[in-house]
Design a protein around this motif. Structure first.
Motif, PDB file in Angstrom:
ATOM      1  N   PRO B  55      36.415  50.288  34.178  1.00 19.56           N
ATOM      2  CA  PRO B  55      35.595  49.083  33.843  1.00 19.56           C
ATOM      3  C   PRO B  55      36.382  47.974  33.628  1.00 19.56           C
ATOM      4  O   PRO B  55      37.361  48.062  33.080  1.00 19.56           O
ATOM      5  N   PHE B  56      35.861  46.795  33.953  1.00 18.99           N
ATOM      6  CA  PHE B  56      36.768  45.678  33.663  1.00 18.99           C
ATOM      7  C   PHE B  56      35.742  44.389  33.162  1.00 18.99           C
ATOM      8  O   PHE B  56      34.721  44.554  33.750  1.00 18.99           O
ATOM      9  N   SER B  57      36.333  43.774  32.339  1.00 15.51           N
ATOM     10  CA  SER B  57      35.255  42.502  31.752  1.00 15.51           C
ATOM     11  C   SER B  57      34.864  41.650  32.753  1.00 15.51           C
ATOM     12  O   SER B  57      34.006  40.858  32.538  1.00 15.51           O
ATOM     13  N   ASP B  58      35.534  41.206  33.898  1.00 13.42           N
ATOM     14  CA  ASP B  58      35.344  40.240  34.735  1.00 13.42           C
ATOM     15  C   ASP B  58      35.671  40.844  36.318  1.00 13.42           C
ATOM     16  O   ASP B  58      36.380  40.686  37.085  1.00 13.42           O
ATOM     17  N   MET B  60      34.965  40.626  39.505  1.00 14.47           N
ATOM     18  CA  MET B  60      34.504  39.503  40.577  1.00 14.47           C
ATOM     19  C   MET B  60      34.073  39.981  41.732  1.00 14.47           C
ATOM     20  O   MET B  60      33.552  39.134  42.615  1.00 14.47           O
ATOM     21  N   LEU B  74      32.435  49.771  28.892  1.00 16.05           N
ATOM     22  CA  LEU B  74      33.428  48.993  27.903  1.00 16.05           C
ATOM     23  C   LEU B  74      32.681  48.956  26.352  1.00 16.05           C
ATOM     24  O   LEU B  74      33.709  49.201  25.552  1.00 16.05           O
ATOM     25  N   VAL B  78      35.400  52.524  26.959  1.00 18.46           N
ATOM     26  CA  VAL B  78      36.159  53.265  28.056  1.00 18.46           C
ATOM     27  C   VAL B  78      37.468  52.357  28.559  1.00 18.46           C
ATOM     28  O   VAL B  78      37.416  51.251  28.614  1.00 18.46           O
ATOM     29  N   SER B  79      38.359  52.757  28.625  1.00 20.78           N
ATOM     30  CA  SER B  79      39.734  52.244  29.103  1.00 20.78           C
ATOM     31  C   SER B  79      40.351  53.255  30.101  1.00 20.78           C
ATOM     32  O   SER B  79      40.148  54.336  30.290  1.00 20.78           O
ATOM     33  N   LEU B 104      43.142  44.220  38.678  1.00 20.63           N
ATOM     34  CA  LEU B 104      44.855  44.155  38.410  1.00 20.63           C
ATOM     35  C   LEU B 104      45.036  44.295  37.107  1.00 20.63           C
ATOM     36  O   LEU B 104      46.022  45.057  36.572  1.00 20.63           O
ATOM     37  N   ASN B 105      44.253  43.371  36.168  1.00 17.49           N
ATOM     38  CA  ASN B 105      44.609  43.224  34.796  1.00 17.49           C
ATOM     39  C   ASN B 105      45.061  44.487  33.990  1.00 17.49           C
ATOM     40  O   ASN B 105      45.724  44.654  33.129  1.00 17.49           O
ATOM     41  N   PRO B 106      43.847  45.397  34.138  1.00 22.34           N
ATOM     42  CA  PRO B 106      44.024  46.570  33.362  1.00 22.34           C
ATOM     43  C   PRO B 106      45.232  47.339  33.529  1.00 22.34           C
ATOM     44  O   PRO B 106      45.678  48.258  32.864  1.00 22.34           O
ATOM     45  N   LEU B 108      48.083  46.090  34.817  1.00 22.58           N
ATOM     46  CA  LEU B 108      49.181  45.476  34.329  1.00 22.58           C
ATOM     47  C   LEU B 108      49.347  45.659  32.691  1.00 22.58           C
ATOM     48  O   LEU B 108      50.235  45.710  32.241  1.00 22.58           O
ATOM     49  N   ALA B 109      48.189  45.776  32.204  1.00 20.82           N
ATOM     50  CA  ALA B 109      48.349  46.048  30.612  1.00 20.82           C
ATOM     51  C   ALA B 109      48.655  47.238  30.335  1.00 20.82           C
ATOM     52  O   ALA B 109      49.317  47.560  29.297  1.00 20.82           O
TER      53      ALA B 109
END
Lengths: 143, 257
Positions: B55-58, B60, B74, B78-79, B104-106, B108-109
């Motif tokens: 799951p991701f906040s954005d 798109m 989220l 869940v991460s 991508l961002n999760p 990269l994090a």
């Protein structure tokens, strides 16, 4: 050069849009830049009285200018930006956008410490589009 | 056999009877985090490949259903880390190869340096990263290749022929042929030109081709038969899980129609 970002209501998560101050590098909507995010890479909510600054990312040019040290970034809160907007209206008859008013707030602060120096401000937008916001903030209670 | 080959092989084996293989998508931790392992096992009874959504906040590329499922997941915490830890600790994982779908961002994090080994240890065979353009993907592709993991490439009906060839050549696991220009979830009709597009992708792809976005009915799957190696079922399956219905029964019906 000095850049001024949106300090909003204060330093708490979700209270500002000061991406360069509180963010970390990441990718949002196609840009690798500074992002307000949690440790799992989830993008966080933001706040600014200025709709144009109320965003979890920032133009990647700014992230680069900060990383290379060409620009120093500080913040102006909602109230500081609105004060600067009012002063600009009274003194010059110019209604800046609330985004731009953050730059005026930063310039005013810098001028206090650097008397007699010249300042060039990028007046990036006009504020007639912001009247509904100003009616709810700066002009609240006025007829 | 490298993990990415397990994906291609599972799809080809399932499609050997002529019917498209089923790539089943679920949002990890939706609707309830504690049901994740049980759902995985239930879907694994009928799916040929399982795509687990981080799951991701954005999100798109996703429509209402997967946006909603992501928000619910989220809110339960869940991460990516939780997903990998949970998978790594499972006493038995499904027989079907597992893919992670993540923006991508999760990733990269989490750290691209340690992601591939952690993913492989959790039984992941590949990744789908919908907001990573091919031109920006060298670093992730190289990192995943080191562990033999797939990076699935996505193509659309408006991908030019020259680019289509490049993307198919770089794809591992399968090529994700998006049925339309838009987000996930809305049902698509399958007109002749979409079938022609699937045929064009298949003609240049060295790996299997799976059609996705808007696949909801057995009629659509039947119509795709002979034009694709598999179909990706996402929003429709997430809605089945949301209603608490049996995901394996839904998937079997989809393929049996």
């Amino acid at each position: 050069m000095l850049g001024v970002e949106a300090g909003g209501r204060g330093p708490g998560l979700g209270d500002n849009s000061a991406t360069l101050t509180y963010g970390r590098p990441g990718v949002l909507q196609g840009s690798y830049t500074m992002i307000l995010q949690d440790e799992n890479g989830q993008v966080q909510e933001t706040h600014s009285v200025s709709a144009g600054l109320d965003y979890s990312g920032v133009g990647p040019e700014h992230a680069l200018l900060m990383a290379t040290g060409r620009v120093t970034y500080e913040q102006a809160t909602d109230d500081e930006a609105l004060d600067a907007l009012a002063e600009c209206c009274h003194a010059e008859g110019i209604l800046p956008a609330i985004e731009t008013a953050h730059a005026f707030a930063g310039a005013r602060r810098w001028a206090r410490d650097n008397p007699g120096k010249r300042i060039l401000i990028g007046l990036s937008g006009r504020g007639d589009k912001d009247m509904p916001t100003l009616q709810k903030t700066l002009l609240k209670g006025m007829p | 056999m490298q993990p990415h080959e397990t994906i291609s092989r599972a799809i080809r084996a399932a499609a050997s009877d002529g019917r498209p293989a089923l790539v089943a998508f679920m949002t990890a931790g939706f609707p309830r985090k504690e049901d994740f392992a049980g759902q995985l096992a239930a879907i694994g009874e009928a799916a040929d490949v399982i795509e687990i959504g981080v799951p991701f906040s954005d999100p798109m590329a996703d429509g209402m259903t997967i946006q909603r499922s992501s928000q619910v997941a989220l809110r339960q915490g869940v991460s990516l880390r939780w997903i990998l830890d949970t998978l790594a600790a499972l006493p038995a994982r499904p027989h079907a190869p597992l893919l992670l779908m993540s923006y991508l961002n999760p990733l990269l994090a989490y750290g691209l340096d340690r992601l591939p080994a952690a993913a492989r240890a959790a039984g992941i065979a590949g990744f789908i990263v919908p907001d990573l353009p091919f031109e920006e993907s060298d670093e992730l592709r190289a990192a995943l290749e080191g562990e033999g993991l797939a990076l699935v490439q996505m193509v659309t009906p408006v991908t030019p022929a020259a680019r289509l060839a490049v993307l198919c050549e770089a794809a591992r696991g399968f090529v994700y042929a998006v049925t339309m220009t838009g987000t996930t979830g809305k049902s698509v009709s399958v007109p002749e030109d979409v079938l022609g597009y699937m045929d064009r992708v298949r003609a240049v792809s060295p790996v299997p081709v799976c059609a996705g976005f808007g696949i909801r009915s057995a009629g659509q799957v039947r119509r795709m038969t002979g034009h694709v190696d598999g179909v990706v079922v996402g929003s429709a399956l997430v809605e089945v899980l949301e209603r608490g219905d049996n995901p394996a029964a839904f998937l079997r019906e989809l393929r049996a129609g």
